[in-house]
Motif scaffolding. Structure first.
Motif, PDB file in Angstrom:
ATOM      1  N   PRO A 155     -14.708 -39.042 -32.735  1.00 13.77           N
ATOM      2  CA  PRO A 155     -14.468 -39.419 -31.339  1.00 13.77           C
ATOM      3  C   PRO A 155     -13.218 -38.794 -30.747  1.00 13.77           C
ATOM      4  CG  PRO A 155     -15.090 -41.348 -32.622  1.00 13.77           C
ATOM      5  CD  PRO A 155     -14.846 -40.239 -33.597  1.00 13.77           C
ATOM      6  N   VAL A 156     -12.259 -38.412 -31.611  1.00 17.41           N
ATOM      7  CA  VAL A 156     -11.009 -37.825 -31.124  1.00 17.41           C
ATOM      8  C   VAL A 156     -11.162 -36.319 -30.942  1.00 17.41           C
ATOM      9  CG1 VAL A 156      -8.563 -37.456 -31.639  1.00 17.41           C
ATOM     10  CG2 VAL A 156      -9.647 -39.656 -32.191  1.00 17.41           C
ATOM     11  N   TRP A 157     -11.612 -35.607 -31.978  1.00 19.12           N
ATOM     12  CA  TRP A 157     -11.649 -34.150 -31.847  1.00 19.12           C
ATOM     13  C   TRP A 157     -12.844 -33.659 -31.031  1.00 19.12           C
ATOM     14  CZ3 TRP A 157     -15.797 -31.614 -34.056  1.00 19.12           C
ATOM     15  CH2 TRP A 157     -16.477 -32.253 -35.103  1.00 19.12           C
ATOM     16  N   TRP A 161     -15.792 -32.798 -25.239  1.00 21.13           N
ATOM     17  CA  TRP A 161     -17.216 -32.537 -25.023  1.00 21.13           C
ATOM     18  C   TRP A 161     -18.061 -33.812 -24.959  1.00 21.13           C
ATOM     19  CZ3 TRP A 161     -14.377 -30.140 -28.993  1.00 21.13           C
ATOM     20  CH2 TRP A 161     -13.987 -28.829 -28.711  1.00 21.13           C
ATOM     21  N   LEU A 162     -17.434 -34.974 -25.063  1.00 14.60           N
ATOM     22  CA  LEU A 162     -18.209 -36.211 -25.110  1.00 14.60           C
ATOM     23  C   LEU A 162     -18.895 -36.517 -23.785  1.00 14.60           C
ATOM     24  CD1 LEU A 162     -15.961 -38.578 -27.267  1.00 14.60           C
ATOM     25  CD2 LEU A 162     -18.163 -37.566 -27.873  1.00 14.60           C
ATOM     26  N   ASP A 163     -18.238 -36.196 -22.687  1.00 16.61           N
ATOM     27  CA  ASP A 163     -18.855 -36.467 -21.387  1.00 16.61           C
ATOM     28  C   ASP A 163     -20.134 -35.652 -21.228  1.00 16.61           C
ATOM     29  OD1 ASP A 163     -18.728 -37.782 -18.752  1.00 16.61           O
ATOM     30  OD2 ASP A 163     -18.539 -35.728 -18.018  1.00 16.61           O
ATOM     31  N   TYR A 201      -7.038 -41.955 -27.319  1.00 16.15           N
ATOM     32  CA  TYR A 201      -7.300 -40.580 -27.734  1.00 16.15           C
ATOM     33  C   TYR A 201      -8.743 -40.114 -27.520  1.00 16.15           C
ATOM     34  CZ  TYR A 201      -2.855 -41.314 -30.088  1.00 16.15           C
ATOM     35  OH  TYR A 201      -1.535 -41.592 -30.349  1.00 16.15           O
ATOM     36  N   SER A 202      -9.616 -40.983 -27.052  1.00 17.92           N
ATOM     37  CA  SER A 202     -11.016 -40.591 -26.902  1.00 17.92           C
ATOM     38  C   SER A 202     -11.644 -41.330 -25.725  1.00 17.92           C
ATOM     39  CB  SER A 202     -11.803 -40.910 -28.182  1.00 17.92           C
ATOM     40  OG  SER A 202     -13.183 -40.668 -27.992  1.00 17.92           O
TER      41      SER A 202
END
Length: 252
Positions: A155-157, A161-163, A201-202
């Protein structure tokens, strides 16, 4: 009364039923177990003070899992009989997780289920390492531990690109399900991704996702670990000199 010791050819007294190499392994195993317990206690105390809820509730499980993977598994993988040694390492990590969870105030049922998740992660890791040749197991162990750490911190690194990933149906749910922290959090139904630390951080905590059912997660990890052990057993049976397909002199 039968003595536990006998004299060898050099006149030295040794324990019956144990060769020098076996005794050396027993000493290493006991040292690893002691180091795991002491390290686990230290990690547990440190995480209790540094983490906020709900991550703090996972401190006993992380305190048993991390030293179990790093200190107990390597000697088991080097053993001439790795399966019993792996079983002992799993039992040790499970017992430590159970004791720490009970000391942390977890209900007995949640503590027992949480300790089982620790054993399942170690089962999957150990079984995957045993698929490798003996001389390459330590390297595979290092790579897999690094991979598990990368999954735990995904979830941090993966934050940039999560969105975009949230626009792909099911992708975020898959990332959540593959995270080993999700397995550890499942017995207590902890929404760990919305903890303060991950929020800092995420962006994952602000997205829509669903946690898998705890039973599905546990069966998945159990099936993966057991499947790899069965694959190792089948390969060993297939390549054994006693296999009549490889050695025609062996009676069918």
């Amino acid at each position: 009364m039968i003595s536990r010791y006998r004299a060898n050819s050099s006149g030295c007294w040794t324990m019956r039923g144990h060769t020098p190499s076996a005794r050396s392994f027993i000493r290493r195993t006991r040292t690893a177990a002691l180091a795991t317990t002491v390290t686990g206690l230290g990690i547990w105390l440190a995480l209790r003070e540094s983490l906020s809820l709900p991550l703090a509730a996972m401190a006993p499980l992380l305190a048993a899992l991390v030293p179990g993977m790093l200190l107990q598994l390597p000697p088991a993988l080097r053993h001439t009989r790795p399966l019993p040694a792996l079983a002992r390492a799993l039992a040790g990590a499970l017992a430590l997780a159970l004791v720490l969870a009970l000391l942390d105030g977890a209900p007995p049922a949640a503590a027992a289920t949480g300790a089982l998740t620790v054993a399942l992660v170690m089962l999957g890791l150990g079984a995957a390492c045993l698929l490798a040749p003996r001389q390459g197991r330590e390297a595979v162990h290092g790579l897999l531990v690094t991979g598990l750490a990368a999954l735990a911190l995904s979830p941090v690194w993966l934050a940039p690109w999560l969105d975009a990933a949230s626009r792909v149906p099911g992708l975020v749910n898959a990332l959540v399900a593959l995270n080993p922290l999700t397995l550890l959090a499942s017995p207590m139904a902890l929404d760990y991704l919305r903890a303060d630390w991950f929020y800092r951080y995420s962006p994952l905590g602000s997205l829509r996702y669903d946690y898998p059912a705890p039973a599905v997660l546990m069966l998945g990890w159990l099936g993966a670990g057991t499947g790899m052990l069965l694959a190792k057993a089948a390969r060993r049976r297939w390549t054994s000199p006693k296999n009549p397909r490889l050695n025609p002199e062996v009676p069918r």
